[in-house]
Motif scaffolding. Structure first.
Motif, PDB file in Angstrom:
ATOM      1  N   SER A  20       0.839  -1.201   0.000  1.00 21.16           N
ATOM      2  CA  SER A  20       0.000   0.000   0.000  1.00 21.16           C
ATOM      3  C   SER A  20       0.871   1.247   0.000  1.00 21.16           C
ATOM      4  CB  SER A  20      -0.930   0.013   1.222  1.00 21.16           C
ATOM      5  OG  SER A  20      -0.173   0.039   2.413  1.00 21.16           O
ATOM      6  N   GLY A  21       0.289   2.317  -0.487  1.00 20.26           N
ATOM      7  CA  GLY A  21       0.942   3.613  -0.460  1.00 20.26           C
ATOM      8  C   GLY A  21       1.591   3.997  -1.771  1.00 20.26           C
ATOM      9  N   HIS A  22       2.205   5.156  -1.752  1.00 19.79           N
ATOM     10  CA  HIS A  22       2.915   5.688  -2.915  1.00 19.79           C
ATOM     11  C   HIS A  22       4.313   6.092  -2.460  1.00 19.79           C
ATOM     12  CE1 HIS A  22      -0.505   5.651  -5.600  1.00 19.79           C
ATOM     13  NE2 HIS A  22      -1.239   6.069  -4.573  1.00 19.79           N
ATOM     14  N   GLN A  30       5.905   9.795 -13.113  1.00 21.74           N
ATOM     15  CA  GLN A  30       7.360   9.849 -13.274  1.00 21.74           C
ATOM     16  C   GLN A  30       8.090   9.068 -12.182  1.00 21.74           C
ATOM     17  OE1 GLN A  30       8.692  11.479 -15.994  1.00 21.74           O
ATOM     18  NE2 GLN A  30       6.543  11.698 -16.545  1.00 21.74           N
ATOM     19  N   ASP A  31       7.343   8.451 -11.290  1.00 19.07           N
ATOM     20  CA  ASP A  31       7.907   7.813 -10.107  1.00 19.07           C
ATOM     21  C   ASP A  31       8.393   6.397 -10.435  1.00 19.07           C
ATOM     22  OD1 ASP A  31       8.322   6.603  -7.550  1.00 19.07           O
ATOM     23  OD2 ASP A  31       7.040   8.148  -6.669  1.00 19.07           O
ATOM     24  N   ILE A  32       9.717   6.230 -10.548  1.00 15.97           N
ATOM     25  CA  ILE A  32      10.267   4.927 -10.922  1.00 15.97           C
ATOM     26  C   ILE A  32      10.134   3.898  -9.802  1.00 15.97           C
ATOM     27  CG2 ILE A  32      11.866   5.901 -12.617  1.00 15.97           C
ATOM     28  CD1 ILE A  32      14.125   5.402 -10.540  1.00 15.97           C
ATOM     29  N   VAL A  33      10.049   4.345  -8.567  1.00 13.63           N
ATOM     30  CA  VAL A  33       9.893   3.405  -7.462  1.00 13.63           C
ATOM     31  C   VAL A  33       8.487   2.818  -7.484  1.00 13.63           C
ATOM     32  CG1 VAL A  33      10.032   3.087  -4.966  1.00 13.63           C
ATOM     33  CG2 VAL A  33      11.632   4.634  -6.114  1.00 13.63           C
ATOM     34  N   CYS A  34       7.486   3.655  -7.656  1.00 18.80           N
ATOM     35  CA  CYS A  34       6.111   3.152  -7.792  1.00 18.80           C
ATOM     36  C   CYS A  34       5.988   2.233  -9.012  1.00 18.80           C
ATOM     37  CB  CYS A  34       5.117   4.308  -7.923  1.00 18.80           C
ATOM     38  SG  CYS A  34       4.655   5.058  -6.352  1.00 18.80           S
ATOM     39  N   ALA A  36       8.331   0.382 -10.346  1.00 16.01           N
ATOM     40  CA  ALA A  36       8.983  -0.895 -10.061  1.00 16.01           C
ATOM     41  C   ALA A  36       8.092  -1.793  -9.210  1.00 16.01           C
ATOM     42  CB  ALA A  36      10.317  -0.650  -9.353  1.00 16.01           C
ATOM     43  N   VAL A  37       7.515  -1.224  -8.161  1.00 12.82           N
ATOM     44  CA  VAL A  37       6.654  -2.005  -7.272  1.00 12.82           C
ATOM     45  C   VAL A  37       5.410  -2.474  -8.027  1.00 12.82           C
ATOM     46  CG1 VAL A  37       5.197  -1.869  -5.198  1.00 12.82           C
ATOM     47  CG2 VAL A  37       7.543  -0.974  -5.165  1.00 12.82           C
ATOM     48  N   SER A  38       4.831  -1.606  -8.817  1.00 10.05           N
ATOM     49  CA  SER A  38       3.656  -1.988  -9.611  1.00 10.05           C
ATOM     50  C   SER A  38       3.991  -3.100 -10.592  1.00 10.05           C
ATOM     51  CB  SER A  38       3.105  -0.784 -10.372  1.00 10.05           C
ATOM     52  OG  SER A  38       2.577   0.159  -9.477  1.00 10.05           O
ATOM     53  N   ALA A  39       5.121  -2.984 -11.264  1.00  7.18           N
ATOM     54  CA  ALA A  39       5.521  -4.007 -12.233  1.00  7.18           C
ATOM     55  C   ALA A  39       5.714  -5.355 -11.544  1.00  7.18           C
ATOM     56  CB  ALA A  39       6.796  -3.588 -12.957  1.00  7.18           C
ATOM     57  N   LEU A  40       6.360  -5.356 -10.403  1.00  5.48           N
ATOM     58  CA  LEU A  40       6.593  -6.613  -9.684  1.00  5.48           C
ATOM     59  C   LEU A  40       5.286  -7.262  -9.235  1.00  5.48           C
ATOM     60  CD1 LEU A  40       9.669  -5.468  -7.594  1.00  5.48           C
ATOM     61  CD2 LEU A  40       9.666  -7.383  -9.227  1.00  5.48           C
ATOM     62  N   THR A  41       4.396  -6.477  -8.645  1.00  4.28           N
ATOM     63  CA  THR A  41       3.167  -7.048  -8.105  1.00  4.28           C
ATOM     64  C   THR A  41       2.177  -7.435  -9.200  1.00  4.28           C
ATOM     65  OG1 THR A  41       2.260  -4.831  -7.699  1.00  4.28           O
ATOM     66  CG2 THR A  41       3.391  -5.920  -5.864  1.00  4.28           C
ATOM     67  N   LEU A  42       2.058  -6.611 -10.222  1.00  4.96           N
ATOM     68  CA  LEU A  42       1.155  -6.960 -11.326  1.00  4.96           C
ATOM     69  C   LEU A  42       1.676  -8.175 -12.086  1.00  4.96           C
ATOM     70  CD1 LEU A  42       0.159  -3.430 -12.630  1.00  4.96           C
ATOM     71  CD2 LEU A  42      -1.268  -5.052 -11.383  1.00  4.96           C
ATOM     72  N   ASN A  43       2.988  -8.272 -12.248  1.00  2.00           N
ATOM     73  CA  ASN A  43       3.568  -9.437 -12.911  1.00  2.00           C
ATOM     74  C   ASN A  43       3.289 -10.702 -12.107  1.00  2.00           C
ATOM     75  OD1 ASN A  43       5.297 -10.581 -15.078  1.00  2.00           O
ATOM     76  ND2 ASN A  43       6.526 -11.141 -13.298  1.00  2.00           N
ATOM     77  N   LEU A  44       3.341 -10.611 -10.789  1.00  2.00           N
ATOM     78  CA  LEU A  44       3.020 -11.757  -9.939  1.00  2.00           C
ATOM     79  C   LEU A  44       1.601 -12.256 -10.203  1.00  2.00           C
ATOM     80  CD1 LEU A  44       3.278 -13.711  -7.504  1.00  2.00           C
ATOM     81  CD2 LEU A  44       2.566 -11.773  -6.078  1.00  2.00           C
ATOM     82  N   GLN A  98      17.349  -0.499  -2.056  1.00  2.00           N
ATOM     83  CA  GLN A  98      17.845   0.580  -2.908  1.00  2.00           C
ATOM     84  C   GLN A  98      17.166   1.917  -2.602  1.00  2.00           C
ATOM     85  OE1 GLN A  98      20.361   0.111  -5.126  1.00  2.00           O
ATOM     86  NE2 GLN A  98      20.369   2.275  -5.620  1.00  2.00           N
ATOM     87  N   TYR A  99      15.877   1.865  -2.268  1.00  2.00           N
ATOM     88  CA  TYR A  99      15.086   3.081  -2.036  1.00  2.00           C
ATOM     89  C   TYR A  99      14.465   3.033  -0.643  1.00  2.00           C
ATOM     90  CZ  TYR A  99      15.688   3.640  -7.036  1.00  2.00           C
ATOM     91  OH  TYR A  99      16.239   3.777  -8.284  1.00  2.00           O
TER      92      TYR A  99
END
Length: 116
Positions: A20-22, A30-34, A36-44, A98-99
């Motif tokens: 949860s969260g941003h 433009q948020d590369i951290v969001c 990355a997290v979105s890509a990982l969880t949606l890919n799962l 990393q972040y």
């Protein structure tokens, strides 16, 4: 801040994943951290569905994922789902390292890869 919580059963298998969260690393879009997290969880979620034919009970919406792993999956499928889950959590952990000011992890985070 993105918050990731991992819950495991007594055997160390992931039973629940909450995100949860941003991140607040940059402005929306433009948020590369969001991203990355979105890509990982949606890919799962998509990989479980497309590759294994398993629809994980999940609530997903803007900046939020709450996913429960069904306890009654056949052993072989359960093992494959666990591998995808561990890969996702490992990626989230690497992102949090990393972040660290933008992603926090709690619960029983480390699994098979705890030597890292």
């Amino acid at each position: 801040m993105i918050r990731v919580k991992v819950q495991r059963d007594r055997r160390g298998r992931i039973r629940r994943l909450k995100v949860s969260g941003h991140a607040g690393w940059s402005e929306a879009g433009q948020d590369i951290v969001c991203a990355a997290v979105s890509a990982l969880t949606l890919n799962l979620v998509n990989s479980c569905q497309s590759l294994l034919g398993v629809s994980l009970p999940a609530t997903a919406r803007n900046g939020f994922l709450d996913l429960d792993v069904p306890p009654d999956l056949p052993d072989e499928i359960s093992d494959q789902v666990q591998l995808l889950l561990e890969s996702c959590v490992f990626g989230l952990w690497q992102t949090a390292v990393q972040y660290r000011h933008h992603v926090t992890m709690s619960g029983e985070v480390k699994g098979r890869w705890n030597a890292c």
